[in-house]
Design an enzyme around this catalytic site. Structure first.
Site, PDB file in Angstrom:
ATOM      1  N   HIS A 196       5.423  -5.580  -4.971  1.00 26.31           N
ATOM      2  CA  HIS A 196       6.813  -4.670  -4.314  1.00 26.31           C
ATOM      3  C   HIS A 196       7.907  -5.352  -3.931  1.00 26.31           C
ATOM      4  O   HIS A 196       9.060  -4.749  -3.681  1.00 26.31           O
ATOM      5  CB  HIS A 196       6.090  -3.763  -3.173  1.00 26.31           C
ATOM      6  N   ASP A 253      -2.136 -13.805   0.149  1.00 23.65           N
ATOM      7  CA  ASP A 253      -1.553 -12.149   0.736  1.00 23.65           C
ATOM      8  C   ASP A 253       0.066 -12.250   0.481  1.00 23.65           C
ATOM      9  O   ASP A 253       0.607 -11.479  -0.264  1.00 23.65           O
ATOM     10  CB  ASP A 253      -1.750 -11.951   2.110  1.00 23.65           C
ATOM     11  N   HIS A 258       4.652 -12.681  -3.441  1.00 18.57           N
ATOM     12  CA  HIS A 258       6.133 -12.477  -2.868  1.00 18.57           C
ATOM     13  C   HIS A 258       6.913 -13.921  -2.965  1.00 18.57           C
ATOM     14  O   HIS A 258       8.087 -13.811  -3.422  1.00 18.57           O
ATOM     15  CB  HIS A 258       6.221 -11.648  -1.434  1.00 18.57           C
TER      16      HIS A 258
HETATM   17  C1  BG6 Z   1       1.995  -7.080   1.364  1.00 16.61           C
HETATM   18  C2  BG6 Z   1       1.219  -7.794   2.345  1.00 16.61           C
HETATM   19  O1  BG6 Z   1       2.027  -7.216   0.127  1.00 16.61           O
HETATM   20  O2  BG6 Z   1       3.429  -6.910   2.111  1.00 16.61           O
HETATM   21  C3  BG6 Z   1       1.156  -7.487   3.748  1.00 16.61           C
HETATM   22  O3  BG6 Z   1      -0.200  -7.569   1.726  1.00 16.61           O
HETATM   23  C4  BG6 Z   1       2.500  -7.632   4.327  1.00 16.61           C
HETATM   24  O4  BG6 Z   1       0.260  -8.268   4.697  1.00 16.61           O
HETATM   25  C5  BG6 Z   1       3.396  -6.460   3.440  1.00 16.61           C
HETATM   26  O5  BG6 Z   1       2.484  -6.945   5.694  1.00 16.61           O
HETATM   27  C6  BG6 Z   1       4.935  -6.924   3.844  1.00 16.61           C
HETATM   28  O6  BG6 Z   1       5.552  -6.177   2.924  1.00 16.61           O
HETATM   29  P1  BG6 Z   1       6.996  -5.636   3.659  1.00 16.61           P
HETATM   30  O7  BG6 Z   1       7.696  -4.689   2.574  1.00 16.61           O
HETATM   31  O8  BG6 Z   1       6.568  -4.821   4.875  1.00 16.61           O
HETATM   32  O9  BG6 Z   1       7.767  -6.899   3.912  1.00 16.61           O
END
Ligand code: BG6
Length: 512
Positions: A196, A253, A258
């Site tokens: 995402h 994770d 990311h």
């Molecule tokens: C997710 C992780 O992919 O991204 C989580 O599994 C994390 O652990 C999250 O909290 C963070 O996403 P964002 O968009 O809130 O920064």
């Protein structure tokens, strides 16, 4: 480039009518924290199809009114806008939930019945969108069961697509196995492997920033860039995701997905065409060139990991990780990780890239700091100093999106010392939170896979992180003290010793 366009008009017309969205794992954290708020925003912006049915499945899910009330509260909690009842009703009218067992054939027959019901009601064929938001250990079983009852098939009247959440596998081997079982039943154009962060505007902007500005584009090489820090820090702990986090930890994770995607966007060669496949090919080329550590000593030298102890975050006293309900008291799972990587290609040879992530840190912040090399300039003025002024570019990803550039500057007056001067460009208001999932959900419904990940990217990303996981595991079983899991108090900057990763006392991790 697609990422540049304001797609709101296109979206309205591009989303097909007649879709059933099945969420496996709707009682979980992802559904309440990200998916439901995103769906609410889409309802608010009138971007959901009229003929849409959302069915949340879960092993421990609430049903009927209880499910609606629970989701409403979560949307109120996690949406950046104040919730308005009229939009909530628009979403709620499309939602239902079912308590099911993913390993039972009946579950999948029930899904088929639901689809038949909708086909009759709407008088048309219904598209099938399956969102895998469960613990990843269930993915293979769900794929198999979907195929057993023929729910994997698309035809000219409707499509069947799956969205697969990360982490995709737990290492290279399991990722290959999972992918094999998916591609056995689904064609590539039906599979949407989601990260995402790629749906965040500020992440998409990395390419635009570095490739379209003449003041930055030419310096994007090892000739001018000294080192880069990429940080994604969070204040939250594991938020009821103990089972998931005990299997994953911070590297799987956050870093395997990311942060490596951010690193790739920062470092890929500029594409020669608007073809999105070229960007993905270029990302794979970068991942291939990232140095793979082969011995334990490399891991000890180039990484630190920690687990949070009790402490204060946002003025609240919080437990230590091993006191969270369900965590193994001897758990060695990292909630903080800092690693150093090198890209062995001509553009980046010699530039260290430092990646860091942590739970229970003082602030939620994702940022990139690009430190430029020092210039040996003799400035013919009356300046008498010379402590060097850091020359830096900070790309703020969240919670605000923006750019901050630090330059040396002599302030007016009799003093003859230079100062660091910060230029703030384009910092926006807080990003509206579910934006990334909003965009990506709509993209899947429209059949646009631009912002999704190919399996070869995933495989290469595992090759980068697997040595850390493997050697940490070995270190945990050994007696020595080097490379061990460190302790840090919740609400702090992480283990202080993690600053040693720079091997230069003048450089420290940016302050969270
Ligand atoms: C997710 C992780 O992919 O991204 C989580 O599994 C994390 O652990 C999250 O909290 C963070 O996403 P964002 O968009 O809130 O920064």
């Amino acid at each position: 480039m697609t990422v540049l366009a304001d797609r709101s008009v296109v979206l309205r017309h591009g989303v097909p009518e007649g879709t059933i969205l099945i969420i496996f794992g709707a009682s979980g954290d992802l559904t309440r924290r990200k998916l439901m708020p995103a769906l609410y925003h889409l309802a608010r912006e009138d971007l959901l199809p009229e003929k849409l049915s959302i069915i949340g499945l879960g092993r421990r899910i609430q049903t009927g009114q209880d499910f609606h009330i629970h989701m409403k509260h979560r949307v109120m909690q996690y949406c950046s806008h104040k919730m308005e009842q009229r939009y909530w009703i628009r979403l709620e009218s499309k939602m239902e939930s079912l308590k099911v067992d993913y390993y039972d054939d009946d579950t999948f027959n029930i899904i088929k019945e639901k689809i038949n019901e909708k086909e009759k009601l709407w008088g048309q064929s219904v598209n099938r969108l399956f969102y895998f938001a469960t613990n990843p250990s269930h993915f293979e079983a769900i794929v198999d069961k979907l195929a057993t009852v023929g729910l994997n098939l698309s035809n000219p009247d409707y499509w069947s697509r799956i969205i697969v959440e990360k982490p995709f596998g737990l290492d290279l081997e399991s990722a290959i196995k999972l992918n094999k079982s998916i591609v056995e039943h689904f064609n590539e154009d039906q599979i949407y492997r989601i990260d995402h962060f790629l749906g965040k505007e500020s992440v998409q902007n990395i390419l635009i920033f570095r490739m379209t500005n003449l003041i930055f584009q030419p310096i994007w090489t090892n000739k001018y860039i000294d080192h880069v820090q990429i940080t994604s820090a969070e204040t939250i702990g594991v938020e009821g995701r103990v089972e998931f986090f005990e299997q994953t930890g911070a590297v799987r994770d956050m870093i395997q997905s990311h942060l490596l995607q951010i690193l790739a966007l920062l470092t890929i060669e500029p594409p020669n065409s608007l073809d999105q496949e070229e960007i993905r090919n270029n990302k794979v080329s970068i991942f291939e060139k990232i140095r793979k550590y082969k011995v334990k000593g490399d891991i000890i030298e180039n990484s630190y990991r920690g687990q949070y102890n009790k402490g204060v975050v946002n003025s609240e006293l919080v437990n230590r990780y091993t006191d969270e309900k369900g965590v193994d008291p001897n758990s060695k799972v990292e909630t903080y990780a800092a690693i150093k990587l090198f890209i062995d290609n001509s553009r980046w040879q010699g530039v260290p890239f430092y990646l860091r992530t942590g739970k229970r840190m003082p602030q939620r912040k994702t940022e990139i700091i690009i430190s430029l090399k020092e210039i040996n300039a003799i400035v013919p003025t009356l300046l008498d100093q010379q402590k060097p002024i850091p020359n830096m570019i900070k790309l703020e990803i969240q919670p605000k999106a923006g750019v901050e550039i630090t330059i040396g500057w002599k302030p007016p007056g009799l003093l003859s010392e230079m100062e660091a001067f910060k230029l703030n460009l384009g910092a926006t208001a807080e990003l509206s939170e579910p934006k990334a999932y909003e965009r990506l959900l709509v993209d899947v419904m429209r059949g646009d896979s631009t912002l999704f990940i190919r399996f070869d990217e995933i495989a290469e990303m595992w090759k980068i992180v697997d040595p850390f996981l493997k050697f940490w595991n070995e270190i945990d079983k050994s007696d020595g003290s080097e490379g061990k899991l460190l302790d840090y108090a919740a609400g702090t900057q992480g283990p202080d010793i993690a600053n040693s990763i720079f091997h230069n006392p003048k450089i420290r991790w940016s302050k969270i």
